[in-house]
Design a protein around this motif. Structure first.
Motif, short mmCIF file in Angstrom:
data_model
loop_
_atom_site.label_atom_id
_atom_site.label_comp_id
_atom_site.label_asym_id
_atom_site.label_seq_id
_atom_site.Cartn_x
_atom_site.Cartn_y
_atom_site.Cartn_z
N GLY A 1 0.83 -1.20 0.00
CA GLY A 1 0.00 0.00 0.00
C GLY A 1 0.87 1.25 0.00
O GLY A 1 0.64 2.19 -0.77
N THR A 2 1.90 1.26 0.84
CA THR A 2 2.78 2.44 0.94
C THR A 2 3.56 2.65 -0.37
O THR A 2 3.65 3.77 -0.87
CB THR A 2 3.77 2.26 2.11
N ALA A 3 4.10 1.55 -0.92
CA ALA A 3 4.90 1.70 -2.15
C ALA A 3 4.03 2.14 -3.33
O ALA A 3 4.43 3.00 -4.13
CB ALA A 3 5.60 0.37 -2.48
N TYR A 4 2.80 1.60 -3.40
CA TYR A 4 1.93 1.99 -4.52
C TYR A 4 1.41 3.43 -4.33
O TYR A 4 1.27 4.17 -5.31
CB TYR A 4 0.78 1.00 -4.66
N ALA A 5 1.17 3.82 -3.09
CA ALA A 5 0.78 5.20 -2.81
C ALA A 5 1.89 6.15 -3.26
O ALA A 5 1.64 7.23 -3.82
CB ALA A 5 0.49 5.38 -1.32
N MET A 6 3.13 5.73 -3.02
CA MET A 6 4.28 6.53 -3.45
C MET A 6 4.30 6.66 -4.98
O MET A 6 4.53 7.76 -5.51
CB MET A 6 5.56 5.84 -2.96
N VAL A 7 4.04 5.56 -5.68
CA VAL A 7 3.99 5.59 -7.16
C VAL A 7 2.93 6.60 -7.61
O VAL A 7 3.19 7.45 -8.47
CB VAL A 7 3.65 4.18 -7.73
N LEU A 8 1.74 6.49 -7.01
CA LEU A 8 0.63 7.37 -7.42
C LEU A 8 0.96 8.83 -7.13
O LEU A 8 0.64 9.71 -7.93
CB LEU A 8 -0.66 6.96 -6.68
N ALA A 9 1.60 9.09 -6.00
CA ALA A 9 1.95 10.48 -5.66
C ALA A 9 3.08 10.97 -6.57
O ALA A 9 3.04 12.10 -7.07
CB ALA A 9 2.35 10.58 -4.19
N ASP A 10 4.07 10.11 -6.82
CA ASP A 10 5.15 10.49 -7.75
C ASP A 10 4.59 10.77 -9.15
O ASP A 10 5.16 11.54 -9.92
CB ASP A 10 6.21 9.38 -7.84
N ALA B 1 -9.21 0.94 -17.27
CA ALA B 1 -7.89 0.31 -17.14
C ALA B 1 -6.81 1.25 -17.68
O ALA B 1 -5.76 1.44 -17.05
CB ALA B 1 -7.87 -1.02 -17.90
N GLU B 2 -7.09 1.86 -18.81
CA GLU B 2 -6.12 2.75 -19.44
C GLU B 2 -5.90 4.02 -18.60
O GLU B 2 -4.76 4.47 -18.41
CB GLU B 2 -6.63 3.14 -20.83
N LEU B 3 -7.00 4.52 -18.06
CA LEU B 3 -6.91 5.72 -17.21
C LEU B 3 -6.05 5.44 -15.98
O LEU B 3 -5.19 6.24 -15.59
CB LEU B 3 -8.32 6.12 -16.78
N LEU B 4 -6.27 4.27 -15.36
CA LEU B 4 -5.50 3.90 -14.17
C LEU B 4 -4.03 3.68 -14.52
O LEU B 4 -3.13 4.02 -13.74
CB LEU B 4 -6.08 2.64 -13.52
N ALA B 5 -3.78 3.12 -15.71
CA ALA B 5 -2.40 2.92 -16.15
C ALA B 5 -1.70 4.27 -16.28
O ALA B 5 -0.57 4.46 -15.81
CB ALA B 5 -2.36 2.14 -17.46
N GLU B 6 -2.40 5.23 -16.89
CA GLU B 6 -1.80 6.57 -17.03
C GLU B 6 -1.53 7.19 -15.66
O GLU B 6 -0.49 7.79 -15.42
CB GLU B 6 -2.73 7.48 -17.82
N ALA B 7 -2.48 7.00 -14.74
CA ALA B 7 -2.35 7.61 -13.41
C ALA B 7 -1.28 6.95 -12.56
O ALA B 7 -0.88 7.49 -11.52
CB ALA B 7 -3.69 7.54 -12.69
N SER B 8 -0.80 5.77 -12.98
CA SER B 8 0.22 5.05 -12.19
C SER B 8 1.57 5.00 -12.89
O SER B 8 2.42 4.19 -12.52
CB SER B 8 -0.22 3.60 -11.94
N THR B 9 1.75 5.84 -13.89
CA THR B 9 3.01 5.79 -14.64
C THR B 9 4.03 6.78 -14.09
O THR B 9 3.73 7.97 -13.93
CB THR B 9 2.75 6.09 -16.14
N THR B 10 5.22 6.26 -13.79
CA THR B 10 6.32 7.13 -13.37
C THR B 10 7.57 6.71 -14.16
O THR B 10 7.50 5.76 -14.95
CB THR B 10 6.64 6.97 -11.86
#
Ligand SMILES: NC(=O)c1ccc[n+]([C@@H]2O[C@H](COP(=O)([O-])OP(=O)(O)OC[C@H]3O[C@@H](n4cnc5c(N)ncnc54)[C@H](O)[C@@H]3O)[C@@H](O)[C@H]2O)c1
Ligand SMILES: O=P(O)(O)OC[C@H](O)CO
Length: 334
Positions: A12-21, A160-169
């Motif tokens: 949860g913490t690592a994915y939250a970091m991805v989303l914030a980054d 799915a595509e929207l979430l992929a864009e929102a999780s890309t770093t």
């Protein structure tokens, strides 16, 4: 996007970091006030990711209403077996329309439901509103911002595509699919195979034994997934073979580590005492086997892991059982 991540544990913490980054406004929910305070004020999760600098924008709260207020996406990052109770206590404050994203890799005991099924049922939303993230994603490596890829599955391809864009770093690359069943079966079964692989490692066996387990594990994972309606190609992707290899091979994996403890001769209670975090395969293996039996699908590795974990079979006997099975054509079912 404004996103809540429900769970301040390892992933949860690592994915939250991805989303914030990636530029989203992210609020985490956690059970422990002291840990939430540390995340918000020191920008570190000292329990799960000591030494990792979290984005300064990331905050955490013990108040689910505060985390979920006004979100368009709610990420679920609790243990698989507690999701029903956890989510059930949040439905009053969950915005109607919010997309639910499961990070969990397990099957519910008792109901044999996949996590997206539990989420849709408890929240009372359509399956089109529920997505899944699964792939070779050892949380610590991602927290260190090492390169990784994942699969994001949702029956609605636009979501799915929207979430992929929102999780890309720069370090995290999602691919998307509509095959939710395959993505979840891959993530759940790989944990069980990693337990078996860990046992082999703990007994001192080398790469041949491990490759055999991984390959035959892929075969039984694919059989179950296809019987449940998944595409066989999903199992050749990140949520299938990708995650299976990462989990079976990495000493960071809790499932492999748990198996190693058993392979070295620790009892189930001793191995459980060594683990401080969620080890999904231990709890999900029996539910996965039940699911397979109902479909008439043979899963010999899962069957033996259930024997070790729930009936006290010696891991040595487990490996012997694999070696003494009747000979068959490689592509044959079972
Ligand atoms: N850690 C990884 O590398 C990783 C990677 C990908 C997927 N996953 C999956 O993500 C899910 C969550 O795993 P994690 O690694 O974040 O687990 P974890 O054990 O590190 O954290 C679990 C979190 O859930 C919270 N929680 C809420 N209710 C709980 C309850 N009733 N009992 C116990 N904990 C409760 C805990 O406080 C903690 O914040 C699992 O299904 C796991 O398979 C983990
Ligand atoms: O530590 P594990 O065994 O729960 O595995 C973590 C992730 O699922 C790897 O992708």
């Amino acid at each position: 996007m404004r996103i809540a991540v429900m769970g301040t544990g390892s992933w949860g913490t690592a994915y939250a970091m991805v989303l914030a980054d990636a530029g989203n406004e992210v609020v985490m929910w956690g059970r422990d006030a002291e840990l939430c305070e540390a995340i918000t004020s020191t920008h570190e999760n000292p329990r799960y990711h000591p030494g990792i600098a979290l984005p300064t924008s990331l905050r955490a709260t013990t108040n689910p209403g505060e985390a979920l207020g006004g979100v368009t996406v709610a990420v679920l990052a609790v243990p698989a077996q507690t999701l029903r109770a956890n989510l059930g206590s949040w439905t009053d404050v969950l915005p109607r329309g919010a997309v639910l994203v499961s990070l969990m890799k397990g099957v519910e005991q008792g109901t044999t439901k996949r996590m997206s099924e539990v989420a849709a049922e408890v929240a009372g939303v359509d399956a089109m509103q529920v997505a899944v993230v699964s792939g070779p994603n050892l949380a610590r490596e991602i927290a260190e911002r090492q390169p990784a890829a994942t699969t994001i599955a949702c029956p609605n391809p636009a979501t799915a595509e929207l979430l992929a864009e929102a999780s890309t770093t720069a370090y995290f690359r999602p691919y998307w699919t509509t095959d939710v069943v395959g993505t979840e079966i891959g993530g759940s079964v790989k944990n069980v195979v990693a337990l078996a692989n860990g046992m082999a490692v703990g007994m001192g066996y080398g790469e041949n034994a491990q490759s055999a387990l991984i390959t035959r594990g892929l075969a039984e994972m694919t059989r179950l997934g296809v019987a449940l309606g998944a595409s066989p190609l999903t199992f050749l992707g990140l949520a299938g073979i990708g995650d299976l290899v990462a989990t079976c091979q990495s000493p960071l994996s809790r499932n492999r580590t748990f198996g190693e403890h058993l392979g070295r001769g620790l009892t189930l209670d001793q191995a459980t005492a060594e683990m401080k975090q969620t080890c999904e395969g231990v709890k999900s293996c029996r539910a996965i086997l039940e699911l397979a039996q109902r479909q008439g699908v043979e899963m010999p590795i899962t069957e033996q892991v259930v024997e070790v974990v729930h009936a006290g079979l010696d891991p040595r006997e487990m490996l012997q059982a694999f070696m003494s099975r009747s000979l068959k054509a490689e592509a044959e079912v079972g």
